[in-house]
Enzyme design. Sequence first.
Site, PDB file in Angstrom:
ATOM      1  N   TRP A 108     -19.202  -8.620   1.097  1.00  9.18           N
ATOM      2  CA  TRP A 108     -17.971  -7.897   1.400  1.00  9.18           C
ATOM      3  C   TRP A 108     -16.798  -8.842   1.659  1.00  9.18           C
ATOM      4  O   TRP A 108     -15.827  -8.477   2.301  1.00  9.18           O
ATOM      5  CB  TRP A 108     -18.184  -6.943   2.579  1.00  9.18           C
ATOM      6  CG  TRP A 108     -19.016  -5.750   2.192  1.00  9.18           C
ATOM      7  CD1 TRP A 108     -19.422  -5.403   0.946  1.00  9.18           C
ATOM      8  CD2 TRP A 108     -19.543  -4.753   3.078  1.00  9.18           C
ATOM      9  NE1 TRP A 108     -20.165  -4.253   0.985  1.00  9.18           N
ATOM     10  CE2 TRP A 108     -20.257  -3.821   2.268  1.00  9.18           C
ATOM     11  CE3 TRP A 108     -19.488  -4.542   4.458  1.00  9.18           C
ATOM     12  CZ2 TRP A 108     -20.906  -2.704   2.815  1.00  9.18           C
ATOM     13  CZ3 TRP A 108     -20.130  -3.427   4.987  1.00  9.18           C
ATOM     14  CH2 TRP A 108     -20.829  -2.526   4.174  1.00  9.18           C
TER      15      TRP A 108
ATOM     16  N   GLU B 295     -26.190  -4.071  -2.953  1.00  6.55           N
ATOM     17  CA  GLU B 295     -24.936  -4.201  -3.703  1.00  6.55           C
ATOM     18  C   GLU B 295     -24.808  -5.542  -4.414  1.00  6.55           C
ATOM     19  O   GLU B 295     -24.080  -5.659  -5.398  1.00  6.55           O
ATOM     20  CB  GLU B 295     -23.734  -4.037  -2.761  1.00  6.55           C
ATOM     21  CG  GLU B 295     -23.551  -2.620  -2.281  1.00  6.55           C
ATOM     22  CD  GLU B 295     -22.398  -2.507  -1.308  1.00  6.55           C
ATOM     23  OE1 GLU B 295     -21.514  -3.379  -1.332  1.00  6.55           O
ATOM     24  OE2 GLU B 295     -22.385  -1.557  -0.520  1.00  6.55           O
TER      25      GLU B 295
ATOM     26  N   ASN C  59     -16.727  -3.972  -5.531  1.00  7.36           N
ATOM     27  CA  ASN C  59     -16.602  -3.104  -4.359  1.00  7.36           C
ATOM     28  C   ASN C  59     -15.605  -1.971  -4.614  1.00  7.36           C
ATOM     29  O   ASN C  59     -15.106  -1.359  -3.673  1.00  7.36           O
ATOM     30  CB  ASN C  59     -16.195  -3.923  -3.127  1.00  7.36           C
ATOM     31  CG  ASN C  59     -17.398  -4.627  -2.513  1.00  7.36           C
ATOM     32  OD1 ASN C  59     -18.493  -4.096  -2.522  1.00  7.36           O
ATOM     33  ND2 ASN C  59     -17.197  -5.819  -2.001  1.00  7.36           N
TER      34      ASN C  59
ATOM     35  N   CYS D  68     -27.630   1.040   4.389  1.00 12.00           N
ATOM     36  CA  CYS D  68     -26.963   2.282   4.034  1.00 12.00           C
ATOM     37  C   CYS D  68     -27.616   2.884   2.794  1.00 12.00           C
ATOM     38  O   CYS D  68     -28.580   2.353   2.271  1.00 12.00           O
ATOM     39  CB  CYS D  68     -25.479   2.021   3.789  1.00 12.00           C
ATOM     40  SG  CYS D  68     -24.608   1.538   5.296  1.00 12.00           S
TER      41      CYS D  68
ATOM     42  N   ARG E 267       0.814  -1.222   0.000  1.00 17.22           N
ATOM     43  CA  ARG E 267       0.000   0.000   0.000  1.00 17.22           C
ATOM     44  C   ARG E 267       0.850   1.275   0.000  1.00 17.22           C
ATOM     45  O   ARG E 267       0.489   2.276   0.600  1.00 17.22           O
ATOM     46  CB  ARG E 267      -0.965   0.011   1.197  1.00 17.22           C
ATOM     47  CG  ARG E 267      -2.048  -1.043   1.146  1.00 17.22           C
ATOM     48  CD  ARG E 267      -2.990  -0.932   2.320  1.00 17.22           C
ATOM     49  NE  ARG E 267      -2.312  -1.263   3.573  1.00 17.22           N
ATOM     50  CZ  ARG E 267      -2.731  -0.916   4.768  1.00 17.22           C
ATOM     51  NH1 ARG E 267      -3.835  -0.211   4.904  1.00 17.22           N
ATOM     52  NH2 ARG E 267      -2.058  -1.260   5.851  1.00 17.22           N
TER      53      ARG E 267
ATOM     54  N   ARG F  57      -8.342   4.692   0.007  1.00 11.09           N
ATOM     55  CA  ARG F  57      -9.130   3.757   0.805  1.00 11.09           C
ATOM     56  C   ARG F  57      -8.902   2.335   0.292  1.00 11.09           C
ATOM     57  O   ARG F  57      -9.231   2.007  -0.854  1.00 11.09           O
ATOM     58  CB  ARG F  57     -10.605   4.134   0.724  1.00 11.09           C
ATOM     59  CG  ARG F  57     -11.576   3.089   1.247  1.00 11.09           C
ATOM     60  CD  ARG F  57     -11.618   3.015   2.744  1.00 11.09           C
ATOM     61  NE  ARG F  57     -12.689   2.144   3.189  1.00 11.09           N
ATOM     62  CZ  ARG F  57     -12.670   1.453   4.310  1.00 11.09           C
ATOM     63  NH1 ARG F  57     -11.636   1.531   5.106  1.00 11.09           N
ATOM     64  NH2 ARG F  57     -13.688   0.698   4.667  1.00 11.09           N
TER      65      ARG F  57
ATOM     66  N   LYS G   6      -1.105   4.409  -1.095  1.00 12.04           N
ATOM     67  CA  LYS G   6      -2.010   4.942  -0.060  1.00 12.04           C
ATOM     68  C   LYS G   6      -1.255   5.877   0.881  1.00 12.04           C
ATOM     69  O   LYS G   6      -1.690   7.015   1.131  1.00 12.04           O
ATOM     70  CB  LYS G   6      -2.629   3.787   0.727  1.00 12.04           C
ATOM     71  CG  LYS G   6      -3.344   4.212   2.011  1.00 12.04           C
ATOM     72  CD  LYS G   6      -3.697   3.006   2.876  1.00 12.04           C
ATOM     73  CE  LYS G   6      -4.249   3.438   4.231  1.00 12.04           C
ATOM     74  NZ  LYS G   6      -5.545   4.118   4.132  1.00 12.04           N
TER      75      LYS G   6
ATOM     76  N   HIS H  35     -21.574  11.421   8.297  1.00 13.58           N
ATOM     77  CA  HIS H  35     -20.338  11.546   7.523  1.00 13.58           C
ATOM     78  C   HIS H  35     -19.790  12.968   7.557  1.00 13.58           C
ATOM     79  O   HIS H  35     -18.670  13.212   7.126  1.00 13.58           O
ATOM     80  CB  HIS H  35     -20.568  11.097   6.078  1.00 13.58           C
ATOM     81  CG  HIS H  35     -21.010   9.675   5.977  1.00 13.58           C
ATOM     82  ND1 HIS H  35     -22.336   9.312   5.893  1.00 13.58           N
ATOM     83  CD2 HIS H  35     -20.303   8.511   6.004  1.00 13.58           C
ATOM     84  CE1 HIS H  35     -22.421   7.988   5.850  1.00 13.58           C
ATOM     85  NE2 HIS H  35     -21.211   7.483   5.910  1.00 13.58           N
TER      86      HIS H  35
END
Length: 775
Positions: free
Chosen positions: A579, A623, A131, A661, A15, A533, A18, A712
């Site tokens: 997920w 989803e 995703n 959500c 990563r 992310r 990131k 948020h």
Amino acid sequence: MTIHNLGYPRIGDFRELKFTIEAYWKGEKNLVELEEQARNIRYQNYQTQIAAGVELIPVNDFAYYDQVLNMSTLLGVIPERFAQEKYDVEVAFRMARGRAPSDDGHHCCAHHQANSKAGYAGAMKKWFDSNYHYIVPEFEESTRFEITDTRLFDEVAEALALRQDGKNIDFKPVLIGPVTYLYLAENKGTSLPKLQRLESLLDVYCEVLDRLAKLGISWVQVDEPILGLELEQDWQNAFNQAYDTLANSPAKLLLATYFETLGDNLELACRLPVAGLHYDGLRGQKQLDQLVNAYPVNKVLSIGLVDGRNIWKTDLNEAIKLLKEAKDKFAENLWVAPSCSLLHVPVNLEVEEKLESELKNYLAFAKQKLSEIKLIADALNGRENQQALADNSRAIAAKKNSKLVNDFEVQQRIAKLDEIALKRPRPYAERAPEQKAKFHLPLFPTTTIGSFPQTAEIRQVRRQFKSGDISEAQYIEAMQAEIRDVCDRQQRIGIDVLVHGEPERNDMVEYFGEQLDGYAFTQFGWVQSYGSRCVKPPIIFGDVSRPKAMTVAWSKYAQSQTEKIMKGMLTGAVTMLNWSFVRNDQPREITCNQIALALRDEVLDLESAGIHMIQIDEAALREGLPLKKADWQNYLNWAVNSFLITTSGVANTTQIHTHMCYSEFNDIIEAVAAMDADVITIETSKSHMKLLDAFVDFAYPNEIGPGVYDIHSPNIPTVEQMVKLIEQASKLIPVERLWVNPDCGLKTRGWTETEPALVNMVEAAKQLRESFLNH
């Protein structure tokens, strides 16, 4: 036969992207350092693919945020609120995040400081049924297509410098196709039909392709995944118009489609004037033979049978067998590749040191998938690596018969699933009066969605326990202290139904997966979700069961701290499934039902322990919808049944909650109602209660908690703002069925924002009670 790739993970093995991007955003690194890290990652990716034998390597699969945003800045689709005389990378960050490191945090740029809307980021959506996320392109009245961002051409020149004399290596830029780009875009403040922009959009695509050809590019990959959707005639016509125009390009076009069959678009795809077509032979397997028979033999057909969306080894011998007929027909015009970009899988299995060796033998991450593609191509070219294919065959066979994977008791339980009654003993209309008599809740009862702020101290204690620096007893005491504090705060604020705050939970899926048999977790199995992310999805490798209770002790302790009602909190089976990386050797429905049975045991144990309100979150229900609407009902049927397996065993007086959500509920409202949760909480504050329309139009019969403030945002909502929202809701839903709650969990917020917001929420509910009771 050409070996090519559609895209490679851009985050680095550990990563690196990131951490560099986040340091840049904080001002700890400058643009030169960010660009240097990006070049290093691209170089390593190219070298990895060259070493693996990839002959046509993707370029422009790299992005600081996402590839659709890359196309927007390339094509000049930059909202007015972010426009400036000359494009730079900070414009892209403003489009994605609402701000860039050079901004003052309140305005997007000096040029637009007077504009009060300047700074709100573009909308984010999921990339089809993955995703991964993208920033939605915005078309305004003033939108004019033009090349504004030259990074594509810079990266192509950078890659072409790596060409080696005598080596069969070349580079293939990757573009989002013009029709898919138009389809994904949204009109903002303009009524111009999107397809009326196609001609002017194609002018810029032609310019892009001409510039690529002049740089020395011979092939360009043009991704058109909307060919997997059910397209109306005008969108099918748009494909003909687009590719009739682009056929004049000096570069050869490989049109790529993935994630689904072509369905009714198969004939269209076969006749488009492109040099080649890439097809996802895994998700589109039921139409593969039809495509092989129909596609013109004088064009390139690329078939992907190595899964770019999941982490299991390919059955190489089966893949070779499937491709032999295509090889006989197309000869060197048959290309091999992964099913889609490898962006969706972790980078490298080699760095995983803690996975069980048997399980590791069943897996392949991005780097390993490149080797699989080479083995398939070599075999089809008559250079079969017999040892590697034999090893693969043994691994595939071992997985089928593995004790690690197969649990006879779980399989027996699934076989007897029809013995479970999927309906609660009585319908909601009869349960509701019993529950009201039991709980004695006021009008507009207040609650939260489950999690409370996860402070640095909480995370540190979890890390210390995981690393063995503190004992289990010390860990439990620290978590119980946090639960006491959360209970005290809620009682002082005056919330009606309490939660324990979930301090012991790292992630809503990982926490449960770590306690279930059949789940595994990687150290470095990170996948980019968007921007910086990254997520590390669990691996469901075998039959799922619950060795022991997972949440009961925490919930019991929390209930012992209050006379008020304490909600139990679980993540639903469908969300646990959607997920995760899911096993590919049985239908997803069966795996989902196994998780549901494990959760059913947990629900019944919670009920036995005196927890009589239990929330089962299904954040990812929508989803999981298949890309073709014709397949929706089958998915919704088994997804709802999994929820009912989890919940149907409780008494009438136990109240089942669920949370979902941000979602468009209109087209799945019947399925939501069929879940028969006593209370559903949904995120509605951003839409100013507009998302409730679906529940009104359908006459949704059960109780609803429409979120009254957006968690948020760090902004603290006023009493007046929340009163107004609840009053709007009360015009749509009978007041006796309305709950008052935030939009979502409060895990990511701080106490300085959370506490005053909840105080205002409780006050808003009080004012409404008085108002309604007086009238």
